[in-house]
Design an enzyme around this catalytic site. Structure first.
Site, short mmCIF file in Angstrom:
data_model
loop_
_atom_site.label_atom_id
_atom_site.label_comp_id
_atom_site.label_asym_id
_atom_site.label_seq_id
_atom_site.Cartn_x
_atom_site.Cartn_y
_atom_site.Cartn_z
N GLY A 71 -8.15 0.37 -0.12
CA GLY A 71 -7.45 0.36 -0.32
C GLY A 71 -6.37 -1.29 -0.26
O GLY A 71 -5.37 -1.48 -1.27
N THR A 72 -6.26 -1.93 1.00
CA THR A 72 -6.22 -2.66 0.98
C THR A 72 -6.13 -3.78 0.48
O THR A 72 -5.40 -4.52 -0.18
CB THR A 72 -5.53 -3.15 2.76
OG1 THR A 72 -5.64 -2.01 3.50
CG2 THR A 72 -4.53 -4.57 3.13
N ASN A 152 2.31 7.81 2.20
CA ASN A 152 1.91 8.41 3.39
C ASN A 152 1.90 8.89 4.24
O ASN A 152 1.98 9.31 5.09
CB ASN A 152 0.96 7.18 4.01
CG ASN A 152 1.84 5.77 3.57
OD1 ASN A 152 2.58 5.64 3.17
ND2 ASN A 152 1.16 5.28 4.54
N GLN A 180 -3.11 8.22 -1.47
CA GLN A 180 -3.43 8.99 -1.12
C GLN A 180 -3.06 10.24 -1.75
O GLN A 180 -3.31 11.61 -1.61
CB GLN A 180 -2.04 9.32 0.16
CG GLN A 180 -1.72 8.94 1.64
CD GLN A 180 -2.17 8.78 2.30
OE1 GLN A 180 -2.47 10.02 2.32
NE2 GLN A 180 -2.39 7.81 3.06
N SER A 200 -8.81 5.02 -1.96
CA SER A 200 -9.67 4.39 -0.74
C SER A 200 -10.40 6.39 -0.31
O SER A 200 -10.13 6.43 -0.76
CB SER A 200 -8.60 3.47 -0.12
OG SER A 200 -9.61 3.07 1.05
N HIS A 202 -11.93 6.18 1.93
CA HIS A 202 -11.65 7.44 3.80
C HIS A 202 -10.90 8.74 3.56
O HIS A 202 -10.32 9.31 5.00
CB HIS A 202 -11.75 5.94 4.78
CG HIS A 202 -10.59 5.38 4.50
ND1 HIS A 202 -9.82 5.65 5.87
CD2 HIS A 202 -10.04 4.37 4.28
CE1 HIS A 202 -8.48 4.83 5.60
NE2 HIS A 202 -9.15 3.76 5.11
N THR A 238 -21.59 -9.15 -2.00
CA THR A 238 -22.64 -8.47 -2.55
C THR A 238 -22.06 -7.15 -2.46
O THR A 238 -21.16 -6.98 -1.29
CB THR A 238 -23.68 -8.87 -1.37
OG1 THR A 238 -23.75 -10.40 -1.28
CG2 THR A 238 -24.71 -7.70 -1.54
N CYS A 325 -1.28 2.37 10.16
CA CYS A 325 -1.27 0.58 10.15
C CYS A 325 -0.26 -0.01 10.39
O CYS A 325 0.02 -1.46 10.69
CB CYS A 325 -1.28 0.77 8.08
SG CYS A 325 -3.08 1.17 7.47
N1 PLP Z 1 -1.84 2.90 1.02
C1 PLP Z 1 -1.60 3.79 1.34
C2 PLP Z 1 -0.42 4.39 0.70
C3 PLP Z 1 -2.48 4.53 2.51
O1 PLP Z 1 -2.17 4.85 2.92
C4 PLP Z 1 -3.75 3.52 3.22
C5 PLP Z 1 -3.95 3.81 4.46
O2 PLP Z 1 -3.47 4.17 5.17
C6 PLP Z 1 -3.75 2.05 2.75
C7 PLP Z 1 -2.65 2.09 1.13
C8 PLP Z 1 -4.36 0.85 2.71
O3 PLP Z 1 -6.09 1.89 2.81
P1 PLP Z 1 -7.23 1.29 3.24
O4 PLP Z 1 -7.13 1.61 5.00
O5 PLP Z 1 -8.82 1.48 2.45
O6 PLP Z 1 -7.48 -0.41 3.40
#
Ligand code: PLP
Length: 378
Positions: A71-72, A152, A180, A200, A202, A238, A325
């Site tokens: 996600g980031t 989140n 999410q 994302s 995970h 890669t 985070c």
């Molecule tokens: N965006 C939201 C709403 C999230 O909850 C998160 C992770 O907690 C992210 C982005 C970031 O995703 P990633 O952990 O895959 O970088």
């Protein structure tokens, strides 16, 4: 006693079936997907099959799917590429976005590349779409709107269709962080007026370090990174073959069992709501119409609730004070944005692996923490 994991918005357990699919790509089949020999072609085939599978699930063409590390990275690529490629001069966002969006748009603002505006929020923390309409009406120049599908921390949901229609009406670009949401809700992106979304792996029992960007056909998203031409230069480097295969498998399982799993998770969440209500606990966000995997409990601030998160941890329950985070960065920017600063906020977030028995155990433990005078029994 087995620990109880109620921090599924931070990350989820890797599904064993997903690991099984990933294993060959972590062991015997280690070819580089850019190599032209047999091993390379096998890896390429796995990636392209995964792309087709993901596209079929979220209702778009395979060409719209780009694999990322999560996600980031996806949010950074989406926002930075848009600003670069489409000479965006205004960004509209909300104060409750994930740091991967907020820090990115603030960075662009500090560099003088964009003007930043924040849309108003409703009482339950959801975006005020009338205010979005008003802000867009007042903007001149190219505008990017970036609003998350599901929050989140408090689980506030955005109606992607309505928000997207408003953006279209004002000819603004629309990005949505759907981290999410993907894996928990059905998406049909062909029918959704959104230009780019991020997901994302995970967050729905796939591997960490895997993700996707969906980019509407015809949009140009190059320019955030330079490197080789992998992922059509949107995300060079890669390819993480095992991660990509794992992402596709996790999404496929999520879609196959979505009705059943979401029903069960909802049931578990509402058991928890009932248990907490009995203890006089309130909630942040919209409990009934919010993201069904997240429950933000607002405990009264007193000596019983001070250090409650730690007490729960010692008692074998993993929950969270907010997002993983923002841990260690002071208070939550989301709680501050919705004015929920007078309570001890704890996020409980659920997955298909949680059980009703676990919630009963949590209830008993919370009762001891909050009601019993023997606060430090653990
Ligand atoms: N965006 C939201 C709403 C999230 O909850 C998160 C992770 O907690 C992210 C982005 C970031 O995703 P990633 O952990 O895959 O970088």
């Amino acid at each position: 006693m087995e620990r109880i994991y109620l921090d599924n918005a931070a990350t989820t357990r890797l599904a064993p079936e997903v690991l099984d699919k990933m294993m060959p790509w972590l062991t015997a089949q280690y070819g580089n997907a850019s190599s032209t020999h047999y091993e390379g072609r096998a890896a390429r085939f796995a990636i392209e099959s995964a792309r087709k599978s993901v596209a079929a699930h979220i209702g778009c063409s395979p060409a719209s799917v780009f694999f990322t590390s999560g996600g980031t990275e996806g949010n950074n690529i989406a926002i930075r590429s848009f600003v670069h490629n489409y000479r965006i001069s205004n960004i509209i966002t909300s104060r409750t976005e994930h740091p991967s969006v907020l820090s990115t748009v603030r960075d662009l603002q500090h560099r003088g590349q964009v003007k930043l505006s924040y849309v108003g929020l409703r009482e339950d923390g959801s975006v005020d779409l009338c205010d979005l309409d008003r802000l867009l009406e007042a903007e001149h120049g190219r505008t990017l709107v970036t609003l998350m599908f599901a929050n989140n921390e408090i689980g506030a949901l955005l109606n992607l269709h309505t928000a997207g229609e408003i953006c279209r009406r004002h000819k603004a670009f629309f990005h949505s962080d759907c981290v999410q949401g993907v894996g928990h809700y059905a998406f049909n992106l062909r029918e959704t007026p959104v230009d780019v979304i991020t997901a994302s792996g995970h967050k729905f029992h796939g591997p960490k370090g895997s993700g996707i960007l969906y980019v509407r056909e015809g949009m140009e998203l190059r320019g955030a990174f330079t490197g080789g031409g992998q992922e059509r230069s949107v995300r060079p480097g890669t390819e993480n073959v095992s991660g990509i295969v794992g992402f596709a498998e996790a999404l496929s399982i999520a879609f196959r069992n979505m009705a059943e799993d979401s029903y069960r998770i909802n049931e578990i969440k509402f058991r928890m709501v009932t248990a907490l209500r009995k203890l006089g606990v309130d909630f942040n966000g919209n409990v009934t119409n919010g993201l069904y995997t997240v429950l933000s409990a607002a405990f009264p601030k007193n000596e019983m609730t001070e250090g409650l998160l730690l007490q729960l941890d010692i008692a074998g329950i993993a929950a969270s004070g907010g997002s993983a985070c923002s841990a260690g960065k002071g208070g939550s920017h989301v709680m501050e944005a919705i004015g929920a600063v007078g309570s001890e906020n704890i996020r409980f977030s659920f997955s298909k692996y949680n059980t009703v028995e676990e919630i009963e155990r949590v209830e008993a433990i919370l009762q001891k923490c909050l009601v019993s005078e023997l606060k430090m029994v653990f």
